[in-house]
Motif scaffolding. Sequence first.
Motif, PDB file in Angstrom:
ATOM      1  N   SER A   3       0.813  -1.214   0.000  1.00 29.13           N
ATOM      2  CA  SER A   3       0.000   0.000   0.000  1.00 29.13           C
ATOM      3  C   SER A   3       0.848   1.267   0.000  1.00 29.13           C
ATOM      4  O   SER A   3       0.456   2.278  -0.561  1.00 29.13           O
ATOM      5  N   ALA A   4       2.041   1.249   0.586  1.00 24.78           N
ATOM      6  CA  ALA A   4       2.920   2.423   0.580  1.00 24.78           C
ATOM      7  C   ALA A   4       3.385   2.713  -0.851  1.00 24.78           C
ATOM      8  O   ALA A   4       3.430   3.866  -1.269  1.00 24.78           O
ATOM      9  N   GLN A   5       3.717   1.675  -1.591  1.00 22.96           N
ATOM     10  CA  GLN A   5       4.130   1.869  -2.977  1.00 22.96           C
ATOM     11  C   GLN A   5       2.967   2.367  -3.814  1.00 22.96           C
ATOM     12  O   GLN A   5       3.138   3.214  -4.680  1.00 22.96           O
ATOM     13  N   MET A   6       1.760   1.845  -3.578  1.00 22.52           N
ATOM     14  CA  MET A   6       0.594   2.280  -4.324  1.00 22.52           C
ATOM     15  C   MET A   6       0.310   3.753  -4.050  1.00 22.52           C
ATOM     16  O   MET A   6      -0.023   4.501  -4.957  1.00 22.52           O
ATOM     17  N   ALA A   7       0.461   4.207  -2.804  1.00 23.42           N
ATOM     18  CA  ALA A   7       0.206   5.598  -2.449  1.00 23.42           C
ATOM     19  C   ALA A   7       1.181   6.527  -3.156  1.00 23.42           C
ATOM     20  O   ALA A   7       0.836   7.653  -3.502  1.00 23.42           O
ATOM     21  N   ASP A   8       2.409   6.078  -3.396  1.00 17.51           N
ATOM     22  CA  ASP A   8       3.405   6.900  -4.075  1.00 17.51           C
ATOM     23  C   ASP A   8       3.042   7.163  -5.531  1.00 17.51           C
ATOM     24  O   ASP A   8       3.510   8.133  -6.124  1.00 17.51           O
ATOM     25  N   ASP A   9       2.211   6.326  -6.117  1.00 18.08           N
ATOM     26  CA  ASP A   9       1.838   6.462  -7.520  1.00 18.08           C
ATOM     27  C   ASP A   9       0.721   7.478  -7.749  1.00 18.08           C
ATOM     28  O   ASP A   9       0.457   7.850  -8.875  1.00 18.08           O
ATOM     29  N   VAL A  10       0.039   7.933  -6.706  1.00 19.57           N
ATOM     30  CA  VAL A  10      -1.106   8.823  -6.827  1.00 19.57           C
ATOM     31  C   VAL A  10      -0.612  10.265  -6.977  1.00 19.57           C
ATOM     32  O   VAL A  10       0.138  10.750  -6.141  1.00 19.57           O
ATOM     33  N   ILE A  16      -5.864   8.238  -2.323  1.00 22.46           N
ATOM     34  CA  ILE A  16      -6.799   7.125  -2.468  1.00 22.46           C
ATOM     35  C   ILE A  16      -6.854   6.365  -1.162  1.00 22.46           C
ATOM     36  O   ILE A  16      -5.824   6.053  -0.572  1.00 22.46           O
ATOM     37  N   GLU A  17      -8.076   6.079  -0.713  1.00 23.67           N
ATOM     38  CA  GLU A  17      -8.291   5.253   0.476  1.00 23.67           C
ATOM     39  C   GLU A  17      -9.015   3.987   0.038  1.00 23.67           C
ATOM     40  O   GLU A  17     -10.076   4.065  -0.560  1.00 23.67           O
ATOM     41  N   VAL A  18      -8.424   2.844   0.304  1.00 22.51           N
ATOM     42  CA  VAL A  18      -9.049   1.554  -0.001  1.00 22.51           C
ATOM     43  C   VAL A  18      -9.392   0.903   1.332  1.00 22.51           C
ATOM     44  O   VAL A  18      -8.555   0.844   2.228  1.00 22.51           O
ATOM     45  N   SER A  19     -10.636   0.437   1.461  1.00 25.74           N
ATOM     46  CA  SER A  19     -11.047  -0.168   2.727  1.00 25.74           C
ATOM     47  C   SER A  19     -11.889  -1.415   2.477  1.00 25.74           C
ATOM     48  O   SER A  19     -12.569  -1.526   1.458  1.00 25.74           O
ATOM     49  N   PRO A  20     -11.844  -2.357   3.428  1.00 29.98           N
ATOM     50  CA  PRO A  20     -12.648  -3.574   3.286  1.00 29.98           C
ATOM     51  C   PRO A  20     -14.127  -3.269   3.502  1.00 29.98           C
ATOM     52  O   PRO A  20     -14.477  -2.347   4.237  1.00 29.98           O
ATOM     53  N   MET A  21     -14.966  -4.038   2.846  1.00 24.18           N
ATOM     54  CA  MET A  21     -16.421  -3.890   2.995  1.00 24.18           C
ATOM     55  C   MET A  21     -16.933  -4.973   3.938  1.00 24.18           C
ATOM     56  O   MET A  21     -16.369  -6.064   3.994  1.00 24.18           O
ATOM     57  N   THR A  22     -18.007  -4.678   4.640  1.00 21.31           N
ATOM     58  CA  THR A  22     -18.625  -5.706   5.478  1.00 21.31           C
ATOM     59  C   THR A  22     -19.543  -6.594   4.640  1.00 21.31           C
ATOM     60  O   THR A  22     -19.666  -7.776   4.915  1.00 21.31           O
ATOM     61  N   LYS A  23     -20.179  -6.009   3.618  1.00 22.68           N
ATOM     62  CA  LYS A  23     -21.030  -6.765   2.703  1.00 22.68           C
ATOM     63  C   LYS A  23     -20.748  -6.284   1.299  1.00 22.68           C
ATOM     64  O   LYS A  23     -20.853  -5.081   1.045  1.00 22.68           O
ATOM     65  N   MET A  57      -7.289   4.435  -9.342  1.00 24.02           N
ATOM     66  CA  MET A  57      -6.292   5.123 -10.166  1.00 24.02           C
ATOM     67  C   MET A  57      -6.876   5.497 -11.531  1.00 24.02           C
ATOM     68  O   MET A  57      -6.607   6.582 -12.062  1.00 24.02           O
ATOM     69  N   GLU A  58      -7.706   4.629 -12.100  1.00 22.82           N
ATOM     70  CA  GLU A  58      -8.359   4.938 -13.373  1.00 22.82           C
ATOM     71  C   GLU A  58      -9.267   6.157 -13.222  1.00 22.82           C
ATOM     72  O   GLU A  58      -9.326   7.019 -14.098  1.00 22.82           O
ATOM     73  N   ALA A  59      -9.961   6.251 -12.085  1.00 18.45           N
ATOM     74  CA  ALA A  59     -10.830   7.396 -11.822  1.00 18.45           C
ATOM     75  C   ALA A  59     -10.010   8.679 -11.661  1.00 18.45           C
ATOM     76  O   ALA A  59     -10.401   9.737 -12.152  1.00 18.45           O
ATOM     77  N   VAL A  60      -8.869   8.598 -10.990  1.00 21.02           N
ATOM     78  CA  VAL A  60      -7.989   9.766 -10.844  1.00 21.02           C
ATOM     79  C   VAL A  60      -7.487  10.199 -12.220  1.00 21.02           C
ATOM     80  O   VAL A  60      -7.486  11.397 -12.548  1.00 21.02           O
ATOM     81  N   GLU A  61      -7.093   9.250 -13.057  1.00 19.17           N
ATOM     82  CA  GLU A  61      -6.607   9.578 -14.393  1.00 19.17           C
ATOM     83  C   GLU A  61      -7.691  10.259 -15.226  1.00 19.17           C
ATOM     84  O   GLU A  61      -7.416  11.206 -15.965  1.00 19.17           O
ATOM     85  N   ARG A  62      -8.941   9.815 -15.087  1.00 19.34           N
ATOM     86  CA  ARG A  62     -10.056  10.472 -15.779  1.00 19.34           C
ATOM     87  C   ARG A  62     -10.202  11.912 -15.288  1.00 19.34           C
ATOM     88  O   ARG A  62     -10.432  12.827 -16.077  1.00 19.34           O
ATOM     89  N   ALA A  63     -10.072  12.102 -13.978  1.00 19.36           N
ATOM     90  CA  ALA A  63     -10.225  13.436 -13.402  1.00 19.36           C
ATOM     91  C   ALA A  63      -9.113  14.379 -13.841  1.00 19.36           C
ATOM     92  O   ALA A  63      -9.309  15.593 -13.889  1.00 19.36           O
ATOM     93  N   LEU A  64      -7.941  13.844 -14.166  1.00 20.14           N
ATOM     94  CA  LEU A  64      -6.806  14.668 -14.571  1.00 20.14           C
ATOM     95  C   LEU A  64      -6.853  15.092 -16.033  1.00 20.14           C
ATOM     96  O   LEU A  64      -6.113  15.991 -16.436  1.00 20.14           O
ATOM     97  N   LYS A  65      -7.697  14.468 -16.836  1.00 23.83           N
ATOM     98  CA  LYS A  65      -7.755  14.803 -18.258  1.00 23.83           C
ATOM     99  C   LYS A  65      -8.256  16.233 -18.427  1.00 23.83           C
ATOM    100  O   LYS A  65      -9.297  16.593 -17.882  1.00 23.83           O
ATOM    101  N   PRO A  66      -7.527  17.050 -19.180  1.00 27.77           N
ATOM    102  CA  PRO A  66      -7.963  18.438 -19.388  1.00 27.77           C
ATOM    103  C   PRO A  66      -9.257  18.514 -20.192  1.00 27.77           C
ATOM    104  O   PRO A  66      -9.486  17.700 -21.088  1.00 27.77           O
ATOM    105  N   GLY A  67     -10.102  19.439 -19.816  1.00 29.73           N
ATOM    106  CA  GLY A  67     -11.356  19.647 -20.559  1.00 29.73           C
ATOM    107  C   GLY A  67     -12.446  18.662 -20.221  1.00 29.73           C
ATOM    108  O   GLY A  67     -13.470  18.632 -20.878  1.00 29.73           O
ATOM    109  N   THR A  68     -12.242  17.844 -19.175  1.00 30.27           N
ATOM    110  CA  THR A  68     -13.290  16.910 -18.774  1.00 30.27           C
ATOM    111  C   THR A  68     -13.783  17.267 -17.391  1.00 30.27           C
ATOM    112  O   THR A  68     -13.109  17.939 -16.629  1.00 30.27           O
ATOM    113  N   ASP A  69     -14.951  16.810 -17.086  1.00 32.44           N
ATOM    114  CA  ASP A  69     -15.512  17.025 -15.753  1.00 32.44           C
ATOM    115  C   ASP A  69     -15.376  15.730 -14.964  1.00 32.44           C
ATOM    116  O   ASP A  69     -16.356  15.162 -14.517  1.00 32.44           O
ATOM    117  N   GLY A  70     -14.152  15.255 -14.842  1.00 35.14           N
ATOM    118  CA  GLY A  70     -13.909  14.023 -14.108  1.00 35.14           C
ATOM    119  C   GLY A  70     -14.336  12.787 -14.846  1.00 35.14           C
ATOM    120  O   GLY A  70     -14.404  11.709 -14.284  1.00 35.14           O
TER     121      GLY A  70
END
Length: 75
Positions: A3-10, A16-23, A57-70
């Motif tokens: 997870s430390a390496q993954m955080a460095d890529d953002v 990005i926060e990744v958490s376990p789900m109960t259901k 990460m795919e969602a972050v990349e979409r948000a970074l595209k110029p001229g898009t609304d995320g």
Amino acid sequence: MDSAQMADDVPHPYSIEVSPMTKPEGHFQWAIRKSGKLSERSDRPHRSEAKAHESAMEAVERALKPGTDGGRPRR
């Protein structure tokens, strides 16, 4: 990749926060924050922490595209 390496890529100012789900048990969800403020959340469960992070990460990349609304369609 741990997870430390993954955080460095953002790209700043996103985090990005990744958490376990109960259901369903054993699945993960993600949340994206921009400068600490919630920007987007996953709308479906992911089978692993790595898959959830990859989706976020795919969602972050979409948000970074110029001229898009995320990359989200307007309503």
